[in-house]
Design an enzyme around this catalytic site. Sequence first.
Site, short mmCIF file in Angstrom:
data_model
loop_
_atom_site.label_atom_id
_atom_site.label_comp_id
_atom_site.label_asym_id
_atom_site.label_seq_id
_atom_site.Cartn_x
_atom_site.Cartn_y
_atom_site.Cartn_z
N SER A 98 -7.87 4.53 5.36
CA SER A 98 -8.07 3.08 5.55
C SER A 98 -8.39 2.45 4.20
CB SER A 98 -9.24 2.87 6.51
OG SER A 98 -9.68 1.54 6.48
N TYR A 140 -17.98 4.70 9.18
CA TYR A 140 -16.51 4.66 9.21
C TYR A 140 -15.96 4.82 7.79
CZ TYR A 140 -11.84 2.72 10.19
OH TYR A 140 -10.49 2.52 10.31
#
Length: 589
Positions: free
Chosen positions: A449, A462
């Site tokens: 990401s 995350y």
Amino acid sequence: MRWVESGDVRLALYEQGDPAAPTILLVHGYPDTHRVWDEVAGLLDDRFHVVRYDVRGAGRSGAPRDGDYGYDRLAADMSAVLDAVGEPGVHLVGHDWGSIQSWNLIGRPGIKERIRSFTSLGGPHLDQAAHFLRHGSGREVAGQLMRSWYIAAFQLPVLPEAALRLILPRGLERLVRAADGVAPRDGHPADTVVQDALNGLGLYRSNMLTGRRPAGSSGAGSTAETPVQLIEATRDPFVSSALLASTHRWAPELWHRRIPAGHWVQRSHPRTVARMIAEFAGHIEGAPPSRELRRARTGGHGPYADRLVVVTGAGSGIGRATARAFAAHGAEVICADIDPDAARRTVDGIVAIRTAGGGSGVAHAHRVDVADTAAMEEFARLVKDRYGVPDIVVNNAGIAVAGPFLTHSVDDWRRTLDVNLWGVIHGCRLFAAQMVERGEGGHIVNIASLAAFAPSRLLPAYSTAKAAVKMLSDCLRAELAGEGIGVTAICPGFVSTAIAANATYAGAPEGLSREREKEVAEKALAWRGYPPERVAAHILRAVHRDLPTVAINAEGKAGYALSRISPALLRRLARLTGGREISGLADKR
Ligand code: NAD
């Protein structure tokens, strides 16, 4: 061992396995003997009658008094061997000069009727080589000539003999070790290697650069009638891919397979070579082809035709779009998700698209929790047993836990790392092991990401997991490059999927309620309007081009660039990603 007479030469013939089983005839190259095939022969003799011989001038076989190593003599030798074996048809396998001579001999009446199939390793048809040198692109021809300089040198008188005496056997041992990572063993290089190399110069002098077409040569443009399996060792220092690229013109019935290996591939990858020989011979004998064999033959059903692809988290968003895209390009896709109904819906969608004529792919749904070690091990076993070794694995399943660090519980951390990091680790370790064992390369895609390199106050767990996924991908890419397995880290910015709706909101950041935070996140992703299908297209392109890191969409690219140009600025921006700022932004939209 028994002797076979061929003119003035006695050939040493070796047989193992059940004589009633289909026969594999292994022909060695220069400057080897039949012993270069020891490992492969040992892996085949439980199902095949394996026959080997030392070619004239090599090992225990005699050398011709007149020094004739021309194709006619080599053909007489092979005929004598075939007569001695007494089988109506054999599966011929040639390496290096064993392959070069076989290309010529399979075109000759008297031999071609007795060859049921031919597997070629590390030695092209000489007509093909001549055609390539005349018509290939300048750069490719120059590249091949750099690899083949010794062929011209071998035509000189006396000098090659002196040089070979000087460098052998140590030089060959070093070459095999350096180029193939293979240690010398009893029989390879053979005790006779110096004399074998000196005798074998006759192969080059009788058949190459003589200016005359060898008798029985089928000539440029002519083709083999025998089914041919070309096993290309992609790091062969003597034979380039460019040279082999036109093999189909010399063998219309061609299966082209690749092994990421150097020249002595039967020593470095004996299991893979033995499996390929067995699969091909078995198929020619009537067995259905393996997926890998089918793929070696296909060409027209899409770039991913007959590829097996595993996608985790395929029930939604990026995973679903990726599964669809691979299927649309002809792949067989295993759609895995913790939500079996969602995975099934993806499969139904693929079937519907196929029915409507939008692709040739096949898909299967499976439930798996990527965070569960035992479940992933069971899943990997099931995939291998039921479908085979995957060619491409997309470790996509992921979850988001949003909120400041101090609101994350230990369970929030555990679950995030278990799914987003351990899920990827399991996918990599289990399927990479299968790919390495198969020895035919593959590709692993890990969905990281923008969060892998852009810190924020809202996604500490995350982002930590994604940064680890990015680093894992880089480490693995370095480790697996030698196996022909590519690894890609995909780093999208914001993508309009259900991830925000599925996310856990650990605690409201300053000035924002949890409900408001969820609403803002969902709104922001929807507003971004970047569809997962575009990420999927990037993934297919990354696999095709074997790209290491792909930053996707404007914010993904900007974040990646900033992380390299000015990490300090990224750190400063991270301070802004608090509740009030985000809420304010969302309200303005
Ligand atoms: P999504 O929520 O739409 O899809 C995720 C899928 O993964 C769901 O089908 C879910 O059931 C499945 N899943 C969740 N936990 C699982 C588990 N333990 N085992 C198996 N399957 C599980 O989300 P998405 O946006 O498509 O996310 C896919 C990947 O892309 C994730 O790794 C995510 O972190 C990453 N990513 C998403 C964005 C984005 O903005 N959407 C941005 C960058 C990276």
